[in-house]
Design an enzyme around this catalytic site. Structure first.
Site, PDB file in Angstrom:
ATOM      1  N   TYR A   1      11.098  12.577 -12.489  1.00  0.00           N
ATOM      2  CA  TYR A   1      10.764  12.537 -13.921  1.00  0.00           C
ATOM      3  C   TYR A   1      10.362  13.926 -14.405  1.00  0.00           C
ATOM      4  CZ  TYR A   1       8.286  11.141 -18.206  1.00  0.00           C
ATOM      5  OH  TYR A   1       7.856  11.020 -19.514  1.00  0.00           O
TER       6      TYR A   1
ATOM      7  N   LYS B   1      12.330  16.400 -17.045  1.00  0.00           N
ATOM      8  CA  LYS B   1      11.640  16.837 -18.261  1.00  0.00           C
ATOM      9  C   LYS B   1      11.669  18.362 -18.379  1.00  0.00           C
ATOM     10  CE  LYS B   1      10.738  12.931 -20.100  1.00  0.00           C
ATOM     11  NZ  LYS B   1      11.253  12.581 -21.430  1.00  0.00           N
TER      12      LYS B   1
ATOM     13  N   THR C   1       0.913   4.281 -23.949  1.00  0.00           N
ATOM     14  CA  THR C   1       2.146   3.539 -24.186  1.00  0.00           C
ATOM     15  C   THR C   1       2.447   2.647 -22.991  1.00  0.00           C
ATOM     16  OG1 THR C   1       3.555   5.237 -23.189  1.00  0.00           O
ATOM     17  CG2 THR C   1       3.048   5.463 -25.545  1.00  0.00           C
TER      18      THR C   1
ATOM     19  N   SER D   1       7.775  16.234 -21.787  1.00  0.00           N
ATOM     20  CA  SER D   1       6.461  15.853 -21.273  1.00  0.00           C
ATOM     21  C   SER D   1       5.759  17.097 -20.752  1.00  0.00           C
ATOM     22  CB  SER D   1       6.611  14.836 -20.137  1.00  0.00           C
ATOM     23  OG  SER D   1       5.414  14.728 -19.378  1.00  0.00           O
TER      24      SER D   1
END
Length: 328
Positions: A209, A213, A244, A180
């Site tokens: 997160y 990543k 998404t 990401s």
């Protein structure tokens, strides 16, 4: 080959997030990026896609199947995987897609699945590590690892190692790690200390997160070195800002405000498919890609990984995955 003008424009897009990460980026870049792989490029090849029951994983699986591959759709829930297969076959009735349950965060499940697949598929062309989570509170895997670290880093490394021989048996094998752009905000520095698992202090899901990543990108560089002897190409990529379910569920305000310019799942998955299939993508290893081109792994030169933190994290995740680590 991009001209000097298009190269400058491409760099500008990359550094101007709203332009480069939104659907504007590929709308412009498609005029100079590498050609699509031939429609039968992947015929006879097997590809594993994790997190394939929805979002980018589903879009990537559909794109890879369209090129003729047998795609193994991995996810945690059989019913969602069955729905994913039906979604792909509505558009591609002859698609060879197989729903297979495996929780990538659970190392026992990963090893059981990999052992079974190794027997069924002796020659494996590629693994796409796409499975992702962003829990609002700290959660743990079956082995007691923090959920984002287990899902994004430890599980993928363990699966790749378990299927190393099967990948090495293929012509031009690939591993693609879906990272990401958020990783730019979380270089590995001294603050990571000995708490890569977030056992101390206040837990922030979005921070965990981003950091995992970042670790994925570092891990990709080191995996590229580890598997070079086997001829396995390893790349990481970021899909830009894609519309998404994962984004809308985890960052609803971001999703709502930017929805008019968010990429579709197919656009977000484009580089995943391209890296899996295109011959041009096998000429190098360990790079970080977006929109079919390698990108810098640091947004600012001053925000680089601390070498000691890099070594410490790599040693930790190798040991957690149960493999002997190579020097970072």
């Amino acid at each position: 080959m991009p001209s000097p003008f298009t190269s400058a424009l491409d760099t500008t897009l990359d550094k101007t997030l709203v332009l480069g990460y939104s659907k504007i980026g590929p709308a412009l870049r498609r005029h100079w990026w590498p050609a699509d792989p031939a429609s039968d490029t992947m015929a006879g090849r097997h590809v594993v896609v994790t997190g394939a029951s929805g979002g980018l994983g589903l879009a990537a699986a559909a794109g890879i199947a369209r090129l003729g591959a047998t795609v193994h759709l991995l996810g945690r829930t059989q019913s969602r995987l069955t729905d994913a297969v039906e979604t792909i076959r509505r558009d591609q009735p002859d698609a060879d897609v197989l729903p297979e349950v495996c929780d990538i965060s659970d190392l026992d499940a990963v090893r059981t699945y990999a052992a079974d697949l190794a027997q069924r598929v002796p020659v494996l062309h590629a693994i796409v590590h796409n499975a992702g989570v962003m829990p609002p509170e700290r959660a743990e895997s079956a082995q007691g690892h923090e959920a984002t670290l287990a899902t994004h880093v430890i599980g993928p490394l363990a699966m790749t190692e378990a299927l190393r021989s099967n990948l090495a048996a293929a012509a031009s094998p690939r591993v693609v790690v879906v990272s990401s752009g958020g990783m730019y905000s979380a270089p590995l520095d001294s603050t990571i200390g000995d708490d890569v698992e977030y056992r101390r202090g206040r837990y922030e899901g979005i921070r965990a997160y981003a950091r995992t990543k970042r670790i994925q990108v570092t891990m990709t560089e080191l995996m590229a070195q580890r598997y070079a002897v086997d001829g396995i190409t390893v790349h990481s990529m970021h899909p830009g800002w894609a519309d998404t379910p994962g984004i809308s569920d985890s960052m609803p305000t971001f999703s709502r405000v930017l929805r008019p310019i968010l990429r579709s799942g197919k656009l977000g998955a484009d580089t995943i498919v391209w890296l899996t299939a295109a011959e041009e993508a096998s000429g190098s290893s360990g790079l970080f890609w977006c929109d079919r081109a390698p990108r810098s792994t640091y947004y600012l030169p001053s925000r680089q990984d601390d070498p000691a933190a890099r070594r410490s994290v790599w040693t930790y995740v190798c040991e957690a995955a149960g493999i002997a680590h190579t020097p970072a």
